[in-house]
Write an enzyme that holds these catalytic residues in place. Structure first.
Site, PDB file in Angstrom:
ATOM      1  N   ARG A 181      71.465  57.260  91.637  1.00  0.00           N
ATOM      2  CA  ARG A 181      71.678  58.438  90.778  1.00  0.00           C
ATOM      3  C   ARG A 181      70.986  58.163  89.452  1.00  0.00           C
ATOM      4  NH1 ARG A 181      77.098  61.866  89.695  1.00  0.00           N
ATOM      5  NH2 ARG A 181      76.392  62.604  91.735  1.00  0.00           N
TER       6      ARG A 181
ATOM      7  N   ARG B 237      81.164  65.621 101.709  1.00  0.00           N
ATOM      8  CA  ARG B 237      80.184  64.648 101.202  1.00  0.00           C
ATOM      9  C   ARG B 237      80.239  63.387 102.066  1.00  0.00           C
ATOM     10  NH1 ARG B 237      78.499  64.972  95.934  1.00  0.00           N
ATOM     11  NH2 ARG B 237      77.067  63.374  96.668  1.00  0.00           N
TER      12      ARG B 237
ATOM     13  N   ASP C 245      78.225  75.935  89.383  1.00  0.00           N
ATOM     14  CA  ASP C 245      78.201  74.541  88.920  1.00  0.00           C
ATOM     15  C   ASP C 245      78.320  74.577  87.398  1.00  0.00           C
ATOM     16  OD1 ASP C 245      77.805  71.788  88.682  1.00  0.00           O
ATOM     17  OD2 ASP C 245      75.619  71.888  88.928  1.00  0.00           O
TER      18      ASP C 245
ATOM     19  N   HIS D 272      69.811  67.554  93.981  1.00  0.00           N
ATOM     20  CA  HIS D 272      71.042  66.892  94.438  1.00  0.00           C
ATOM     21  C   HIS D 272      71.181  67.144  95.942  1.00  0.00           C
ATOM     22  CE1 HIS D 272      74.740  64.909  94.321  1.00  0.00           C
ATOM     23  NE2 HIS D 272      75.484  65.723  93.604  1.00  0.00           N
TER      24      HIS D 272
ATOM     25  N   GLN E  26      74.461  66.671  97.999  1.00  0.00           N
ATOM     26  CA  GLN E  26      75.407  67.761  97.777  1.00  0.00           C
ATOM     27  C   GLN E  26      75.078  68.937  98.703  1.00  0.00           C
ATOM     28  OE1 GLN E  26      78.121  67.838  95.481  1.00  0.00           O
ATOM     29  NE2 GLN E  26      78.572  69.579  96.800  1.00  0.00           N
TER      30      GLN E  26
ATOM     31  N   CYS F 214      80.363  72.348  93.336  1.00  0.00           N
ATOM     32  CA  CYS F 214      80.110  70.951  93.721  1.00  0.00           C
ATOM     33  C   CYS F 214      81.070  69.987  93.045  1.00  0.00           C
ATOM     34  CB  CYS F 214      78.667  70.592  93.404  1.00  0.00           C
ATOM     35  SG  CYS F 214      78.268  70.758  91.668  1.00  0.00           S
TER      36      CYS F 214
HETATM   37  N1   CP Z   1      79.433  66.654  93.081  1.00  0.00           N
HETATM   38  C1   CP Z   1      79.152  65.404  92.678  1.00  0.00           C
HETATM   39  O1   CP Z   1      78.077  64.866  92.902  1.00  0.00           O
HETATM   40  O2   CP Z   1      80.180  64.793  92.022  1.00  0.00           O
HETATM   41  P1   CP Z   1      80.115  63.399  91.259  1.00  0.00           P
HETATM   42  O3   CP Z   1      79.299  63.594  90.011  1.00  0.00           O
HETATM   43  O4   CP Z   1      81.553  63.081  90.943  1.00  0.00           O
HETATM   44  O5   CP Z   1      79.505  62.368  92.144  1.00  0.00           O
HETATM   45  N1  NVA Z   2      74.505  69.806  87.751  1.00  0.00           N
HETATM   46  C1  NVA Z   2      75.498  68.764  87.602  1.00  0.00           C
HETATM   47  C2  NVA Z   2      75.995  68.314  88.929  1.00  0.00           C
HETATM   48  C3  NVA Z   2      77.079  67.274  88.883  1.00  0.00           C
HETATM   49  C4  NVA Z   2      77.506  66.815  90.258  1.00  0.00           C
HETATM   50  C5  NVA Z   2      74.921  67.610  86.814  1.00  0.00           C
HETATM   51  O1  NVA Z   2      73.762  67.245  87.058  1.00  0.00           O
HETATM   52  O2  NVA Z   2      75.617  67.081  85.941  1.00  0.00           O
END
Ligand code: CP
Ligand code: NVA
Length: 303
Positions: free
Chosen positions: A100, A290, A222, A127, A130, A262
């Site tokens: 990430r 997930r 989101d 993502h 997701q 999400c």
């Molecule tokens: N939806 C998602 O990716 O959540 P986290 O940021 O908690 O991993």
């Molecule tokens: N769009 C959000 C998604 C979190 C799972 C972010 O990038 O923070």
């Protein structure tokens, strides 16, 4: 040749469907296996995470592999060791790496320099893990994907980008409603339109949230400010206010519509408490999925 999962399009349409079917099977018959016994899978998080971090760690354990969870600030990466060197060294120890990060380019460089599959656990651009869980959830609820219409309301961000690609590939109609200036990036919309031309799906981008919600089977939202945009929170709160998923917006969608997010959610901002806790919300199944989707993904990448 090794495969990476940096974007939904890292899979062919056939592979995507097969992976969703495999995930559904793994969900129906959830039990530990030793399919990845003896493998070590690294995870690097340069941003916070609850779902991705825990669901991957559990997925790895349930497949019989070993997770090596790395906080970026505790790696030499955080002190300036290059991505290229990190990729080559970690490839000598690990069998896959889940990452990430911020710029999507960091994942591409890891994939280019590493000899092991790299999995995008969220970048500023996409993502895809997701979106896998999201498609699994839609299929579970509607018994199909083709022809189902999803309306995403809010920021044209990483989650919206992966949904655009994913929906177009499986023949789902997708409408993205954002304030002017917050649209998904045009190359991703264009590519989704190309994919949609092959599957008969419809892709639309608009600033009209109310019209976009009309008759939708799925309403998706989101956060308005993603990780890394903390300084814009106040400004975005004002700009995005008309794009809240609330009871009035849900009333415009199909009577059997589902509401997706999400997570993490900011109740009272992009979604009201009433809607996320309401009977149409499927956010907990979505979060659970997930795990199943990522088990199928890791099995596919490593067997
Ligand atoms: N939806 C998602 O990716 O959540 P986290 O940021 O908690 O991993
Ligand atoms: N769009 C959000 C998604 C979190 C799972 C972010 O990038 O923070």
């Amino acid at each position: 040749m090794k495969r990476d999962f940096l974007a939904i399009e890292s899979l062919t349409t056939e592979e995507l469907h097969a992976l969703l079917d495999r995930a559904a099977k793994m969900k129906a018959d959830r039990r530990p296996s030793d399919v990845l016994a003896g493998r070590s899978i690294g995870m690097i998080f340069e941003k916070p995470s609850t779902r991705t971090r825990v669901s991957f760690e559990v997925a790895i354990a349930e497949l019989g592999a070993h997770a090596v969870v790395l906080n970026a600030s505790e790696l030499q990466l955080g002190r300036g060791e290059t991505i290229e060197d990190t990729a080559r060294v970690l490839s000598r120890y690990l069998h896959a790496l889940v990452v990430r990060t911020f710029e999507h380019d960091r994942l591409e460089r890891l994939a280019q320099w590493g000899d092991i599959p790299i999995v995008n656990a969220l970048s500023d651009l996409m993502h895809p893990c997701q979106a896998l869980a999201d498609l699994l959830t839609v299929k579970e609820r509607f018994g199909k994907l083709e022809g189902v219409s999803l309306t995403y309301v809010g920021d044209g961000n990483n989650v919206a980008h992966s949904l655009l690609t994913g929906c177009a590939m499986v023949g789902m109609n997708i409408t993205v409603a954002t304030p002017a200036g917050y649209e998904p990036i045009s190359q991703i919309v264009k590519r989704a339109e190309e994919l949609a031309a092959g599957t008969g799906a419809r892709v639309e981008v608009t600033t009209d949230a109310a019209a976009a919600a009309e008759g939708a089977d799925v309403l998706y939202t989101d956060v308005w400010a993603s990780m890394g945009q903390e300084r814009e929170v106040e400004e975005r709160r004002l700009i995005f206010a008309p794009y809240q998923v609330n009871t009035a917006l849900v009333a415009r969608s199909a009577s059997n519509a589902i509401v997706m997010h999400c997570l993490p959610a900011h109740r009272g901002e992009e979604i009201t408490d009433e809607v996320i806790e309401g009977p149409q919300s499927v956010v907990w199944d979505q979060a659970e999925n997930r795990l199943h989707a990522q088990k199928a993904l890791l099995e596919w990448l490593l067997t």
